[in-house]
Enzyme design. Structure first.
Site, mmCIF file in Angstrom:
data_model
loop_
_atom_site.group_PDB
_atom_site.id
_atom_site.type_symbol
_atom_site.label_atom_id
_atom_site.label_comp_id
_atom_site.label_asym_id
_atom_site.label_seq_id
_atom_site.Cartn_x
_atom_site.Cartn_y
_atom_site.Cartn_z
ATOM 1 N N LYS A 173 -60.668 50.798 28.561
ATOM 2 C CA LYS A 173 -61.327 51.122 29.859
ATOM 3 C C LYS A 173 -61.038 49.997 30.830
ATOM 4 O O LYS A 173 -60.783 49.309 31.238
ATOM 5 C CB LYS A 173 -62.260 51.845 30.252
ATOM 6 C CG LYS A 173 -62.655 53.162 29.650
ATOM 7 C CD LYS A 173 -61.702 54.146 30.780
ATOM 8 C CE LYS A 173 -59.843 54.083 30.418
ATOM 9 N NZ LYS A 173 -59.935 55.052 29.242
ATOM 10 N N ARG B 37 -46.803 57.392 35.940
ATOM 11 C CA ARG B 37 -46.777 57.258 34.312
ATOM 12 C C ARG B 37 -46.056 56.138 34.075
ATOM 13 O O ARG B 37 -45.661 55.564 33.328
ATOM 14 C CB ARG B 37 -45.332 57.781 34.457
ATOM 15 C CG ARG B 37 -45.659 59.647 34.620
ATOM 16 C CD ARG B 37 -44.039 60.628 34.653
ATOM 17 N NE ARG B 37 -42.905 60.304 34.101
ATOM 18 C CZ ARG B 37 -43.541 61.192 32.692
ATOM 19 N NH1 ARG B 37 -44.436 61.700 33.112
ATOM 20 N NH2 ARG B 37 -43.328 60.762 31.162
ATOM 21 N N ASN C 109 -34.882 59.573 30.316
ATOM 22 C CA ASN C 109 -36.178 59.304 30.265
ATOM 23 C C ASN C 109 -35.927 59.225 28.761
ATOM 24 O O ASN C 109 -35.880 60.869 27.778
ATOM 25 C CB ASN C 109 -37.562 60.378 30.368
ATOM 26 C CG ASN C 109 -38.514 59.821 29.772
ATOM 27 O OD1 ASN C 109 -38.846 58.739 29.240
ATOM 28 N ND2 ASN C 109 -39.544 61.142 30.066
ATOM 29 N N GLY C 110 -36.693 58.193 27.990
ATOM 30 C CA GLY C 110 -36.630 58.369 26.333
ATOM 31 C C GLY C 110 -35.547 58.100 26.068
ATOM 32 O O GLY C 110 -35.443 56.500 26.669
ATOM 33 N N CYS D 188 -40.868 56.599 31.800
ATOM 34 C CA CYS D 188 -39.774 57.018 32.935
ATOM 35 C C CYS D 188 -39.992 58.769 33.560
ATOM 36 O O CYS D 188 -40.743 59.138 33.425
ATOM 37 C CB CYS D 188 -38.082 57.321 32.253
ATOM 38 S SG CYS D 188 -38.066 55.011 31.812
ATOM 39 N N GLU E 191 -64.168 53.023 23.543
ATOM 40 C CA GLU E 191 -63.510 53.630 24.855
ATOM 41 C C GLU E 191 -63.357 52.876 26.076
ATOM 42 O O GLU E 191 -62.875 52.213 27.160
ATOM 43 C CB GLU E 191 -63.860 55.201 25.030
ATOM 44 C CG GLU E 191 -63.299 55.401 25.746
ATOM 45 C CD GLU E 191 -62.054 55.777 26.244
ATOM 46 O OE1 GLU E 191 -61.548 55.525 25.989
ATOM 47 O OE2 GLU E 191 -61.366 56.120 27.711
ATOM 48 N N LYS F 271 -48.766 56.135 31.570
ATOM 49 C CA LYS F 271 -49.117 57.242 31.673
ATOM 50 C C LYS F 271 -49.288 58.392 30.180
ATOM 51 O O LYS F 271 -50.383 58.701 29.782
ATOM 52 C CB LYS F 271 -49.541 58.614 32.714
ATOM 53 C CG LYS F 271 -50.321 59.600 32.708
ATOM 54 C CD LYS F 271 -52.063 59.317 32.845
ATOM 55 C CE LYS F 271 -52.885 60.041 32.869
ATOM 56 N NZ LYS F 271 -54.271 59.542 32.739
ATOM 57 N N GLU G 191 -57.652 47.727 29.452
ATOM 58 C CA GLU G 191 -56.337 48.087 30.438
ATOM 59 C C GLU G 191 -56.131 47.832 31.358
ATOM 60 O O GLU G 191 -55.299 47.639 32.228
ATOM 61 C CB GLU G 191 -56.250 49.402 29.778
ATOM 62 C CG GLU G 191 -57.132 50.487 30.042
ATOM 63 C CD GLU G 191 -56.635 52.015 30.090
ATOM 64 O OE1 GLU G 191 -55.202 51.775 29.305
ATOM 65 O OE2 GLU G 191 -57.356 52.904 29.799
ATOM 66 N N HIS H 136 -68.273 39.045 10.306
ATOM 67 C CA HIS H 136 -67.802 39.406 9.542
ATOM 68 C C HIS H 136 -66.344 38.034 9.812
ATOM 69 O O HIS H 136 -65.111 39.020 9.385
ATOM 70 C CB HIS H 136 -67.278 40.570 8.659
ATOM 71 C CG HIS H 136 -68.374 40.525 7.713
ATOM 72 N ND1 HIS H 136 -69.504 39.997 6.856
ATOM 73 C CD2 HIS H 136 -68.875 41.983 7.419
ATOM 74 C CE1 HIS H 136 -70.047 40.743 6.175
ATOM 75 N NE2 HIS H 136 -69.930 42.129 6.951
ATOM 76 N N TRP I 225 -39.203 52.368 33.089
ATOM 77 C CA TRP I 225 -39.947 51.605 32.306
ATOM 78 C C TRP I 225 -38.961 51.374 31.616
ATOM 79 O O TRP I 225 -38.498 51.684 30.345
ATOM 80 C CB TRP I 225 -40.958 52.833 31.563
ATOM 81 C CG TRP I 225 -41.954 51.781 31.425
ATOM 82 C CD1 TRP I 225 -43.740 51.681 31.917
ATOM 83 C CD2 TRP I 225 -42.538 51.312 30.326
ATOM 84 N NE1 TRP I 225 -44.459 50.602 31.120
ATOM 85 C CE2 TRP I 225 -43.415 50.678 29.706
ATOM 86 C CE3 TRP I 225 -41.961 52.334 28.528
ATOM 87 C CZ2 TRP I 225 -43.966 50.324 28.698
ATOM 88 C CZ3 TRP I 225 -41.955 51.004 27.663
ATOM 89 C CH2 TRP I 225 -43.224 50.500 27.028
HETATM 90 C C1 G6P Z 1 -51.151 56.123 26.920
HETATM 91 C C2 G6P Z 1 -52.501 56.531 28.207
HETATM 92 C C3 G6P Z 1 -53.374 56.521 27.254
HETATM 93 C C4 G6P Z 1 -53.570 58.052 26.736
HETATM 94 C C5 G6P Z 1 -52.705 57.726 25.234
HETATM 95 C C6 G6P Z 1 -52.424 59.392 24.700
HETATM 96 O O1 G6P Z 1 -51.651 54.927 26.000
HETATM 97 O O2 G6P Z 1 -52.578 55.564 28.812
HETATM 98 O O3 G6P Z 1 -54.932 56.913 28.290
HETATM 99 O O4 G6P Z 1 -54.823 57.937 25.739
HETATM 100 O O5 G6P Z 1 -51.254 57.495 26.143
HETATM 101 O O6 G6P Z 1 -52.153 59.763 25.501
HETATM 102 P P1 G6P Z 1 -52.198 61.324 25.347
HETATM 103 O O7 G6P Z 1 -51.898 61.861 27.014
HETATM 104 O O8 G6P Z 1 -51.667 61.800 24.072
HETATM 105 O O9 G6P Z 1 -53.522 61.750 25.252
#
Ligand code: G6P
Length: 622
Positions: free
Chosen positions: A499, A27, A112-113, A2, A495, A617, A502, A518, A76
């Site tokens: 990418k 966000r 938010n929270g 949020c 990673e 985010k 997502e 396995h 959110w």
């Molecule tokens: C979310 C984002 C990711 C990020 C993760 C951790 O899931 O979409 O891209 O790696 O949070 O976030 P931080 O701000 O702790 O690196």
């Protein structure tokens, strides 16, 4: 998650609130709303589901809401589905089914929270005659404030602090009280909130980019503090209601850093900003050819004493930890565990004073990472945070902080912050190796020289983007992708896979190449795409063999390897070459083609690259 915004001043609030909310879209959200005050009149509330433009349309771009004081929110969903009635702002009175209109209420608020004990608080309020129109925990919080405000006939600050003592969970709250027409009251515990001030105006937001266009003077409200925000003037209070001082910080980065600057998407812009992010991070940690970590407060003696390192993080930051594990163990010889923050916080991992817990986080606000940091501190470990956002909660609470210099990152899928974290971890590994005499001064110098070449090499990888764009256009209909590698190449695969999935919504998995046989190999069918990361010399042939096992079961192979390794073309169908560097730093180069593959696949599928569905985010709830 949020996003919260607020404005009080002499201009019309709604257009400013909409503009600020648009800068928090990254966000992640599924509905939005505004509440605006017009002098002594009651707050007018408008909400809409879906994208922000629905709210903008509903309010004639904000023009339909008159008033110079207001709050806004992008939601959110956590408690209750993403409907208009559940969208914020929430009010202490009753609301119509649409949740919009002029509202007869003493208190209106956004949050938010997550309020963990909201059921218990709701029951208490029901007993006192309150009724509820939504399924949200936020409505409970707003009504609880209203309850104390009226019961004790106290001011807003005291009513809010009474609630803070009762509420369990995390929150950033912005509230307006009917009796205080041009003021906003804010409170914070474990969720981000900043307050910006200008001469005669004040702003609230979950993050700096939302208000950077209006002011660079920002207060970071502390945990468990309350703020009384009037036009151009903010006063802060602690839980006892006593006034406290919170310094004003000048934001030095450019507002343009949070704009697209001619790129189609923030993600593409941020991918291209990686050489600079890496250079800036290196320059901040290496002075006159020597590693200088004095600003972190980590002393040589502390580094010599470390018996164990635990790296704790979420998402891509956890992937950085996976890569750092190989580099730190190999160079500095210190045992490293890498833990997901959401697991670490509930596990009874043996930790002692010789353990250094490293929290990696771009935002510095991720709820699980913050909780893990607190657990580590409680158990007596020394803590170091590798964080991108200056002044964030994790940065403030860790014993030591190492800032990455990636600048503001807007796209949900991280790229430049990941790359900056990687080199920060490399520097840390080299520094520890030097101090613990695992590397000579000459070796350290040589390694630093190699790290300094990375930005240019990254630029060369970026020049290959057309080939990756072409390859992505061929794979837009792929259903499954496997990313495999061994050692550091496995960390890079993790990673690359994240990418891809997502932002393209294509199912993908990362596997340690030797583990595929396995079980997972049974998923390989004709034309399943298998991407092998092949940057580690000693492991190269082993991974190629695993790729061949896939090929003989019908897989289509893409290999990422270093320049000159042309024999790979005998085995794989498509090759991407990256420049050579020290094997420990390969992740910084190999990740770029994987980011570009994810990016172009998402674009080809017509998806919302910067704001993928269901994701946020900065994940500020558990
Ligand atoms: C979310 C984002 C990711 C990020 C993760 C951790 O899931 O979409 O891209 O790696 O949070 O976030 P931080 O701000 O702790 O690196």
């Amino acid at each position: 998650m949020c996003g919260i915004v607020g404005y009080t001043g002499h201009r019309q609030a709604a257009p400013i609130l909409l503009d600020s909310l648009s800068r928090l879209e990254y966000r992640g959200y599924d509905s939005a709303g505004l509440a605006v005050r017009n002098g002594t009149a009651l707050a007018e509330v408008v909400k809409a589901t879906g994208k922000l433009y629905h709210l903008a349309d509903k309010t004639d771009q904000g023009r339909a809401l008159a008033g110079c004081c207001g709050i806004g929110h992008t939601r959110w969903a956590t408690h209750g589905d993403p409907s208009v009635v559940n969208a914020h702002p929430h009010v202490s009175g009753n609301c119509s089914g649409s949740g919009s209109g002029t509202v007869e209420s003493d208190v209106a608020g956004v949050h938010n929270g997550i309020i963990e004990n909201y059921t218990e608080l709701k029951e208490k309020l029901l007993r006192h005659g309150y009724t509820f129109y939504s399924d949200t925990d936020t409505e409970v919080a707003v009504k609880l404030v209203d309850y104390y405000y009226k019961k004790y006939k106290i001011g807003p600050v005291d009513a809010i602090t009474r609630c803070m003592v009762r509420i369990r969970g995390s929150y950033a709250l912005a509230l307006m009280f009917k009796d205080y027409p041009d003021e906003i009251f804010a409170a914070r515990k474990d969720s981000p909130l900043i307050i910006g001030v200008d001469e005669k105006e004040s702003y609230l937001a979950s993050d700096v980019p939302a208000i950077l266009k209006y002011t660079r003077q920002v207060h970071y409200i502390g945990n468990l503090q309350v703020a009384r925000v009037a036009p151009g003037k903010v006063t802060f209070f602690d839980l006892n209601g006593d006034e406290v001082s919170v310094p004003l910080t000048e934001i030095t980065w450019d507002a343009e850093a949070a704009e697209k600057g001619g790129y189609e998407h923030f993600m593409l812009k941020e991918i291209h900003e990686q050489p600079q992010a890496v250079r800036d991070t290196l320059n901040s940690l290496v002075k006159d050819g020597q590693i200088d970590l004095t600003e972190t407060g980590l002393t040589d003696e502390m580094i010599r004493e470390i018996g164990q390192i635990d790296i704790v993080a979420c998402g891509s930051a956890w992937h950085v930890g996976m890569a750092a594990q190989y580099v730190i163990e190999d160079l500095a010889g210190i045992p490293v565990r890498v833990e997901l923050a959401s697991e670490f916080r509930y596990r009874n991992i043996p930790i002692d004073r010789k353990t250094l817990v490293i929290i990696i986080s771009q935002s510095g606000e991720t709820a699980d990472s913050l909780a893990a940091l607190r657990v580590a501190k409680e158990r007596g470990a020394a803590t170091l945070a590798i964080v991108n956002v200056i002044g964030s909660t994790i940065a403030r609470e860790a014993d030591h902080v190492l800032y990455t210099m990636a600048g503001p990152e807007i796209a949900v899928a991280t790229t430049k912050a990941y790359s900056a974290q990687l080199v920060a971890a490399d520097i840390l590994a080299i520094h520890m190796a030097g101090i613990r005499e695992k590397m000579t001064a000459d070796q350290v110098r040589e390694m630093l020289g190699e790290l300094a070449t990375l930005p240019d090499k990254m630029r060369r990888v970026l020049e290959e983007k057309e080939r990756l764009q072409w390859f992505s256009s061929k794979m837009a209909n792929t259903h499954d992708i496997f990313f495999i590698g061994r050692g550091l190449d496995y960390a890079i695969s993790l990673e690359g896979s994240l990418k891809m999935k997502e932002i393209s919504y294509i199912h993908s998995e990362a596997y340690a190449a030797g583990e595929l046989k396995h079980g997972t190999i049974s998923l390989i069918e004709n034309n399943t795409l298998v991407i092998g990361v092949l940057t580690q010399k000693e492991l190269y042939e082993k991974t190629v063999s695993n790729m061949m096992e896939c090929k003989s079961r019908g897989a289509y192979l893409l290999g990422i390897t270093t320049n000159g390794n042309f024999s790979v073309e005998d085995s794989v169908n498509f090759t991407v070459y990256i420049p050579k560097t020290d094997q420990h730093f390969m992740a910084s180069l190999a990740v770029i083609p994987l980011q570009l593959l994810g990016y172009y696949t998402s674009v080809n599928r017509g998806l919302d690259v910067d704001k993928p569905r269901n994701l946020a985010k900065s994940v500020t709830v558990e």
